[in-house]
Scaffold this motif. Structure first.
Motif, PDB file in Angstrom:
ATOM      1  N   ILE A  37       0.809  -1.221   0.000  1.00  0.00           N
ATOM      2  CA  ILE A  37       0.000   0.000   0.000  1.00  0.00           C
ATOM      3  C   ILE A  37       0.843   1.272   0.000  1.00  0.00           C
ATOM      4  CG2 ILE A  37      -1.879   1.221   1.149  1.00  0.00           C
ATOM      5  CD1 ILE A  37      -2.548  -1.510  -0.135  1.00  0.00           C
ATOM      6  N   MET A  64       1.919   1.872  -3.426  1.00  0.00           N
ATOM      7  CA  MET A  64       0.826   2.412  -4.233  1.00  0.00           C
ATOM      8  C   MET A  64       0.702   3.918  -4.003  1.00  0.00           C
ATOM      9  SD  MET A  64      -3.224   1.686  -3.875  1.00  0.00           S
ATOM     10  CE  MET A  64      -3.436   2.974  -2.662  1.00  0.00           C
ATOM     11  N   TRP A  65       0.714   4.316  -2.740  1.00  0.00           N
ATOM     12  CA  TRP A  65       0.604   5.747  -2.437  1.00  0.00           C
ATOM     13  C   TRP A  65       1.789   6.525  -3.014  1.00  0.00           C
ATOM     14  CZ3 TRP A  65      -3.267   8.680  -1.019  1.00  0.00           C
ATOM     15  CH2 TRP A  65      -4.374   8.095  -0.394  1.00  0.00           C
ATOM     16  N   ILE A 114       1.082   7.059  -6.546  1.00  0.00           N
ATOM     17  CA  ILE A 114       0.066   8.087  -6.791  1.00  0.00           C
ATOM     18  C   ILE A 114       0.657   9.487  -6.611  1.00  0.00           C
ATOM     19  CG2 ILE A 114      -2.126   9.051  -5.968  1.00  0.00           C
ATOM     20  CD1 ILE A 114      -3.025   6.199  -5.340  1.00  0.00           C
ATOM     21  N   VAL A 115       1.484   9.624  -5.549  1.00  0.00           N
ATOM     22  CA  VAL A 115       2.137  10.927  -5.341  1.00  0.00           C
ATOM     23  C   VAL A 115       3.015  11.272  -6.540  1.00  0.00           C
ATOM     24  CG1 VAL A 115       3.820  12.175  -3.935  1.00  0.00           C
ATOM     25  CG2 VAL A 115       2.033  10.826  -2.838  1.00  0.00           C
TER      26      VAL A 115
END
Lengths: 266, 267, 280
Positions: free
Chosen positions: B220, B223-224, B227-228
């Motif tokens: 996770i 994933m973040w 995205i950033v």
């Protein structure tokens, strides 16, 4: 280019109609006009008579629906190489994305070589009194200066014939007088053939060897007057000259009678 | 001088307080987070540093940027060229209108299965689809821009017998440029979306693939971090295209400013 | 295809599928040429298929595609999917409007708010919308909520920015007039500012609606949320080429229908605006 016979630029039985709502609306009918090489002719008439239409036909920008235009004996079907046009609306006829120098250089043939094109353009700018403004954009200078740029563009092109459509209608009175004198100087220095369309009678008489009056609907040439003034002209003395005043009065009366006749007809 | 500095300071303060506050709130608020979905921001930042400075850059970021670049280049070049031609031919434009409306109304990513089937699961498919997505905004704006070139300017070009090339590149294109650039900037944002979408649909690398894969493997924080990165990428590209617009249209801004000062028409 | 939010206002109600592209100087009967172009495109498709350059796995013949589309259109399954896609899209747009318009008015009225939020808005709106798909899939799985998590944030921006620009764009003359009639703050807002902003809002709505449809179908396809996108994604996974083509056509028609509907709505919303009136 310097032929002296009477038919350097001529309109013969020129007619033009626009199609409005699928009906033909005639604007010009049977216009005959002869301009000698080196002559300055002003076309006057009140607004909406078809002066600009006539100029566009002479320039080859508009194909007349009847009759023909000849330049130096050849029939004009498209803008001929020996002719330049200055339009009324300087703010729309100069390219805002180009510097003043680039605007003047734009129509010069690539065959000339960049050095030659640049020096010609700079010379033309100097001739209209715009030394050292070449790197500015047109919208950075005043309206009168923009119209000078448009004239410089025409001069750099070195045409035999210069057509001007209401060239000074959008500038203030003082600038207008300056520009008129500049055109006279250019004409004296280059011997260019000049056709100017204007609604201003004073301007027409001041600039021209001959003034022709365009009137009627559809319009044709109703008068052709010789301006008997010396080539050296001056805003103050010429405009006070009795001969100037005589021609001015004659043209004025002519247009007024035409207007009155048109008023009675409708 | 000091007054100017003061103004600059105030300007920065007004524009920056909210972003700083937002990041701080996220950082502090998530510090003790035990949620599976929303890990502490510190952890995301840590993973971001490990992944994107610069370990995984050649594996995932570079391919994405390459596809983006090629797709944008092909799509926008084709759009400007055809836009100029079609914009100058009203009859052709009108004949093509229904077909164009249909094609551009198609949700671009719905073409993914079709294009992958047609051109295979490789780079070609992705670049083709990015190019197609980038094509429409620039093309439609170019056509509009070309159609609205001032008739007076066209007349000048005719009267001075400019060559076709000169008319196309020195008159029509610059005149249409303000609209072309607006289209281009939309093309950039569409292209980024297509890059991400195409990598999520079928690919073995790329930033889009990375985020989806991270989610599927429950990594996770990764994933973040992805995205950033996407957010930063989108923002940077937007800054770049804004700079490009500024550079290309400097004459246009100057002219509009001059017109605003002078009012309409003559001085 | 799609237009995504701009940094600067789109000159209110211009570029629309039908709005800006009215053929003016075209021939008297443009539809003849238009039909010819459409038939030509179909013929090119047919020829490409027959030439055998592309394998049958990759390219479906047009006749079979349209036949399959016809078959699909009489099944309940397809209409259910269309309904699901439209519902997800509609809810997303509705939420986006409810969030973006009031916020946009606020940002438009307050210079401080406008400048304070500029960087944040700029950053958030440039995040590629599909980047949120993994997060959506993670938290909500293959459900409608996942669609909304992506569609709503993406569609908020065009609406928000257009609304803010529209409010800021209020005609100073109209504002002075309002003051001379002593309309008061609320009256000025309701009678002058908001009607003036409406064309901008309408444009934002059109951009958002088209973008929303693109995203809704993409999410359905990528994480198989029930809807047209999921049908398409499944067909691709099964390697059923004719289905892929037929469903792509369906998606295209759905996109076209949405685009036409919203630009018609836009024109209705701004009936009084000169750019629309002059086209009558």
């Amino acid at each position: 280019m310097t032929m002296t016979d009477s038919e350097f630029l001529q309109a013969i039985g020129l007619s033009h109609s626009y199609v409005v709502d699928r009906a033909a609306r005639p604007v010009l009918h049977g216009v005959d006009l002869q301009v000698r090489a080196g002559e300055a002719v002003c076309v006057v008439g009140h607004s909406g008579t078809g002066k600009s239409t006539l100029l566009r036909c002479l320039a080859g920008l508009l194909r007349p629906t009847g009759g023909e235009v000849r330049l130096d004996g050849r029939r004009v079907m498209e803008p001929p190489p020996d002719l330049a046009v200055v339009f009324q609306d300087y703010s729309r006829s100069l390219m805002p994305w180009m510097s003043i120098l680039d605007n003047v250089m734009l129509p010069l043939r690539r065959g000339l070589g960049s050095q030659e094109r640049r020096s010609r353009a700079q010379q033309a700018l100097a001739d209209v009194g715009l030394d050292g403004t070449g790197s500015l954009y047109p919208w950075q200078v005043s309206g009168g200066m923009q119209q000078r740029v448009a004239i410089a563009r025409a001069l750099a092109y070195r045409p035999g014939v210069l057509l001007m459509d209401e060239p000074f209608a959008s500038v203030d009175a003082q600038t207008r007088a300056d520009l008129e004198d500049m055109v006279l100087t250019i004409r004296r220095d280059t011997g260019i053939t000049l056709v100017v369309v204007t609604h201003d009678i004073d301007e027409a008489v001041y600039l021209a060897d001959r003034v022709v009056v365009l009137a009627g609907t559809p319009a044709s040439i109703t008068a052709d007057l010789r301006v008997d003034l010396p080539p050296e002209r001056d805003q103050l003395t010429t405009k006070a000259d009795p001969r100037f005043l005589a021609v001015r009065a004659e043209v004025f009366n002519m247009i007024r009678t035409e207007l009155a006749r048109a008023g009675r007809a409708t | 001088m000091s007054a100017r500095l003061l103004r600059l300071g105030r300007h920065l303060l007004v524009e920056a307080w909210l972003p700083v506050l937002a990041v701080t709130v996220w950082w502090v608020g998530s510090a003790s987070s035990t949620s599976l979905y929303f890990p502490p921001l510190s952890q995301i930042a840590e993973r971001f540093r490990e992944l994107w400075l610069f370990d995984q850059v050649p594996v995932h970021l570079v391919p994405s940027l390459q596809n983006l670049g090629w797709g944008l280049l092909c799509g926008v070049a084709a759009a400007v060229a055809t836009g100029i031609v079609i914009g100058r031919m009203p009859r052709l434009h009108s004949a093509l209108l229904p077909l164009m409306e249909f094609m551009r109304a198609t949700p671009i990513l719905a073409l993914l299965p079709l294009v992958f089937g047609l051109l295979g699961l490789g780079v070609t498919s992705k670049v083709a689809l990015i190019a197609l997505g980038a094509f429409w905004p620039t093309f439609l704006n170019t056509v509009d821009g070309v159609r609205s070139v001032d008739p007076q300017i066209r007349e000048v070009a005719r009267a001075y017998r400019l060559t076709r090339t000169d008319i196309a590149f020195r008159v029509v294109l610059p005149s249409a440029m303000p609209q072309v650039v607006v289209g281009f900037r939309t093309s950039v944002s569409v292209a980024v979306v297509v890059v991400v979408g195409s990598e999520m649909f079928g690919a073995g690398n790329g930033i889009g693939y990375f985020v989806l894969q991270a989610q599927r493997t429950y990594a996770i924080a990764d994933m973040w971090a992805g995205i950033v990165l996407l957010g930063l990428l989108g923002y940077l590209l937007n800054l770049l295209s804004a700079g490009f617009e500024r550079w290309v249209l400097s004459w246009h801004r100057g002219q509009r400013a001059a017109a605003a000062v002078l009012g309409e028409g003559a001085r | 295809m799609t237009q995504i939010a701009h940094e600067r206002p789109l000159a209110a109600p211009l570029r629309g599928p039908a709005a800006a592209h009215t053929p003016r100087s075209a021939g008297r009967r443009p539809w003849v040429a238009q039909a010819a172009v459409l038939l030509g495109a179909l013929a090119a498709w047919e020829l490409l298929d027959r030439s055998g350059i592309v394998s049958d796995d990759a390219l479906a013949p047009p006749a079979a595609t349209f036949a399959r589309l016809g078959e699909l259109l009489v099944t309940a399954e397809v209409w259910t999917a269309v309904g699901q896609t439209l519902t997800g899209w509609g809810i997303g747009i509705a939420i986006a409007i409810a969030l973006a318009v009031p916020l946009g008015i606020g940002l438009g009225l307050s210079n401080f708010a406008y400048r304070s939020t500029r960087l944040v808005v700029d950053f958030l709106r440039t995040i590629p919308a599909l980047g949120l798909i993994p997060l959506a899939a993670l938290v909500f799985g293959a459900s409608r909520s996942a669609v909304l998590v992506v569609v709503v944030p993406a569609c908020v921006w065009p609406l928000l920015l257009q609304t803010a620009y529209g409010v800021r764009d209020a005609d100073p003359l109209a504002l002075e007039t309002a003051r001379s009639f002593r309309l008061g703050t609320w009256g000025t807002l309701r009678r002058v500012v908001l009607p003036g902003a409406l064309p901008f809002v309408a444009t934002g709505l059109r951009l958002s609606a088209i973008l929303g449809m693109l995203l809704a179908m993409s999410i359905e396809m990528l994480i198989l949320v029930p809807g047209v996108g999921a049908l398409l994604g499944t067909a691709q996974r099964n390697g059923d080429t004719v289905d892929v083509y037929a469903l792509t056509l369906l998606a295209a028609f759905l996109g076209l229908a949405v685009a036409l509907a919203v630009s018609r709505l836009e024109r209705r919303m701004i009936r009084w605006h000169p750019s629309v009136r002059s086209r009558r």
